[in-house]
Write a protein that holds these residues in place. Structure first.
Motif, short mmCIF file in Angstrom:
data_model
loop_
_atom_site.label_atom_id
_atom_site.label_comp_id
_atom_site.label_asym_id
_atom_site.label_seq_id
_atom_site.Cartn_x
_atom_site.Cartn_y
_atom_site.Cartn_z
N ALA A 31 0.94 -1.01 -0.22
CA ALA A 31 0.16 -0.10 0.02
C ALA A 31 1.06 1.15 0.06
O ALA A 31 0.52 2.34 -0.63
CB ALA A 31 -0.99 -0.06 1.21
N ILE A 32 1.98 1.21 0.92
CA ILE A 32 2.98 2.39 0.72
C ILE A 32 3.76 2.59 -0.50
O ILE A 32 3.48 3.72 -1.10
CB ILE A 32 3.94 2.36 2.09
N ILE A 33 3.99 1.65 -1.02
CA ILE A 33 4.61 1.61 -2.48
C ILE A 33 3.49 2.06 -3.68
O ILE A 33 3.93 3.08 -4.27
CB ILE A 33 5.42 0.20 -2.90
N MET A 34 2.34 1.42 -3.63
CA MET A 34 1.46 1.78 -4.30
C MET A 34 0.83 3.32 -4.27
O MET A 34 0.47 4.12 -5.15
CB MET A 34 0.22 0.94 -4.55
N MET A 35 0.91 3.89 -2.99
CA MET A 35 0.50 5.15 -2.74
C MET A 35 1.30 6.28 -3.44
O MET A 35 0.93 7.11 -4.15
CB MET A 35 0.75 5.50 -1.09
N GLY A 36 2.82 5.97 -3.56
CA GLY A 36 3.69 6.76 -4.28
C GLY A 36 3.30 6.72 -5.73
O GLY A 36 3.39 7.81 -6.42
N THR A 37 2.81 5.51 -6.32
CA THR A 37 2.67 5.46 -7.91
C THR A 37 1.23 5.94 -8.06
O THR A 37 1.13 6.95 -9.05
CB THR A 37 2.37 3.91 -8.04
N VAL A 38 0.36 5.90 -7.23
CA VAL A 38 -0.98 6.47 -7.41
C VAL A 38 -0.95 7.86 -7.38
O VAL A 38 -1.68 8.67 -8.00
CB VAL A 38 -1.95 5.98 -6.29
N GLY A 39 -0.24 8.35 -6.21
CA GLY A 39 0.22 9.79 -5.72
C GLY A 39 1.02 10.48 -7.37
O GLY A 39 0.22 11.42 -7.76
N LEU A 67 -10.51 5.75 -7.69
CA LEU A 67 -10.83 4.60 -6.67
C LEU A 67 -11.15 3.45 -7.91
O LEU A 67 -10.75 2.06 -7.50
CB LEU A 67 -11.85 4.91 -6.00
N LEU A 68 -11.84 3.73 -9.02
CA LEU A 68 -11.95 2.75 -9.91
C LEU A 68 -10.61 2.26 -10.59
O LEU A 68 -10.49 0.87 -10.73
CB LEU A 68 -12.81 3.04 -10.95
N TYR A 69 -9.70 3.31 -11.08
CA TYR A 69 -8.47 2.90 -11.50
C TYR A 69 -7.77 1.87 -10.22
O TYR A 69 -7.33 0.85 -10.76
CB TYR A 69 -7.50 4.24 -11.54
N VAL A 70 -7.50 2.26 -9.37
CA VAL A 70 -6.79 1.41 -8.25
C VAL A 70 -7.38 0.10 -7.96
O VAL A 70 -6.79 -0.98 -7.55
CB VAL A 70 -6.49 2.02 -6.92
N PHE A 71 -8.77 -0.09 -7.93
CA PHE A 71 -9.47 -1.20 -7.88
C PHE A 71 -9.38 -2.42 -8.97
O PHE A 71 -8.97 -3.25 -8.71
CB PHE A 71 -11.05 -1.00 -7.88
N LEU A 72 -9.20 -1.68 -10.26
CA LEU A 72 -8.67 -2.36 -11.12
C LEU A 72 -7.44 -2.95 -11.27
O LEU A 72 -7.03 -4.22 -11.68
CB LEU A 72 -9.21 -1.76 -12.62
N VAL A 73 -6.51 -2.16 -10.85
CA VAL A 73 -5.31 -2.65 -10.39
C VAL A 73 -5.21 -3.75 -9.63
O VAL A 73 -4.32 -4.42 -9.79
CB VAL A 73 -4.21 -1.38 -10.31
N GLY A 74 -5.87 -3.57 -8.60
CA GLY A 74 -6.02 -4.64 -7.47
C GLY A 74 -6.56 -6.01 -8.10
O GLY A 74 -5.95 -7.07 -7.55
N VAL A 75 -7.38 -5.69 -8.89
CA VAL A 75 -8.05 -7.08 -9.31
C VAL A 75 -7.07 -7.73 -10.44
O VAL A 75 -6.76 -8.93 -10.40
CB VAL A 75 -9.23 -6.67 -10.09
N ILE A 76 -6.14 -6.92 -11.28
CA ILE A 76 -5.21 -7.47 -12.16
C ILE A 76 -4.03 -8.11 -11.38
O ILE A 76 -3.66 -9.15 -11.58
CB ILE A 76 -4.88 -6.26 -13.09
N VAL A 77 -3.69 -7.42 -10.07
CA VAL A 77 -2.65 -7.84 -9.43
C VAL A 77 -2.96 -9.19 -8.61
O VAL A 77 -2.41 -10.29 -8.57
CB VAL A 77 -2.23 -6.78 -8.22
N THR A 78 -4.42 -9.35 -8.22
CA THR A 78 -4.95 -10.53 -7.43
C THR A 78 -4.84 -11.82 -8.47
O THR A 78 -4.58 -12.69 -8.41
CB THR A 78 -6.45 -10.13 -7.07
#
Length: 162
Positions: A31-39, A67-78
């Motif tokens: 979450a911390i790493i992805m926070m930098g990317t999303v930021g 939020l939809l963007y990060v949700f889709l990234v989360g689904v792809i990572v899953t």
């Protein structure tokens, strides 16, 4: 006491406890790493966000897009994690299962020599927990960047040349 099956069950409970703690640590780190990317993504698209806000989009509308963007990234990572996990487990199963079957039959003093030892098993509860952790970490990573973005003035963002 002294039973191999009881020792195996105790080992399994211990592993599940360790698995939960390790999953939580990985979720926080990701979450911390992805926070930098999303930021960075939000920062790079401030002008577009400002234009949308200037033509009437609400702050919640802009937040929903990210939020939809990060949700889709989360689904792809899953999906990738599940596919990679299955591939690695299948490879390990094919490489070590026959030797472990012989060892397990010897250790448990089994009379049924047709039994096979399997390293691959699907626990739907743990898979759902893993998916929830990954997607939750992705959504959590968007909170701080979104809070700082929606508070900004769209006029100031439109004037910035960055």
């Amino acid at each position: 006491f002294g039973s191999n099956s009881l020792a195996t069950e105790e080992l399994q409970r211990g592993f599940q406890s360790i698995y939960s703690k390790v999953a939580l640590v990985f979720a926080v780190i990701s979450a911390i790493i992805m926070m930098g990317t999303v930021g960075k993504v939000i920062s790079d698209s401030r002008r577009e966000t400002a234009v949308f806000r200037a033509i009437g989009a609400k702050r919640s509308d802009i937040a929903q897009v990210y939020l939809l963007y990060v949700f889709l990234v989360g689904v792809i990572v899953t999906a990738f994690a599940f596919i990679a996990g299955i591939a690695i487990a299948t490879w390990i199963q094919s490489k070590y299962a026959s030797d472990l079957t012989v060892d397990a039959l010897t250790i448990y003093n089994s009379t049924d020599l047709n039994r096979k030892f399997s390293l691959v098993g699907v626990d739907s509860t743990q898979l759902m927990m893993l998916a929830a952790i990954i997607i939750g970490a992705a959504l959590l990573s968007a909170v701080l960047p979104l809070l700082s973005n929606v508070r900004r003035s769209p006029i100031k963002d439109m004037r910035d040349e960055r």
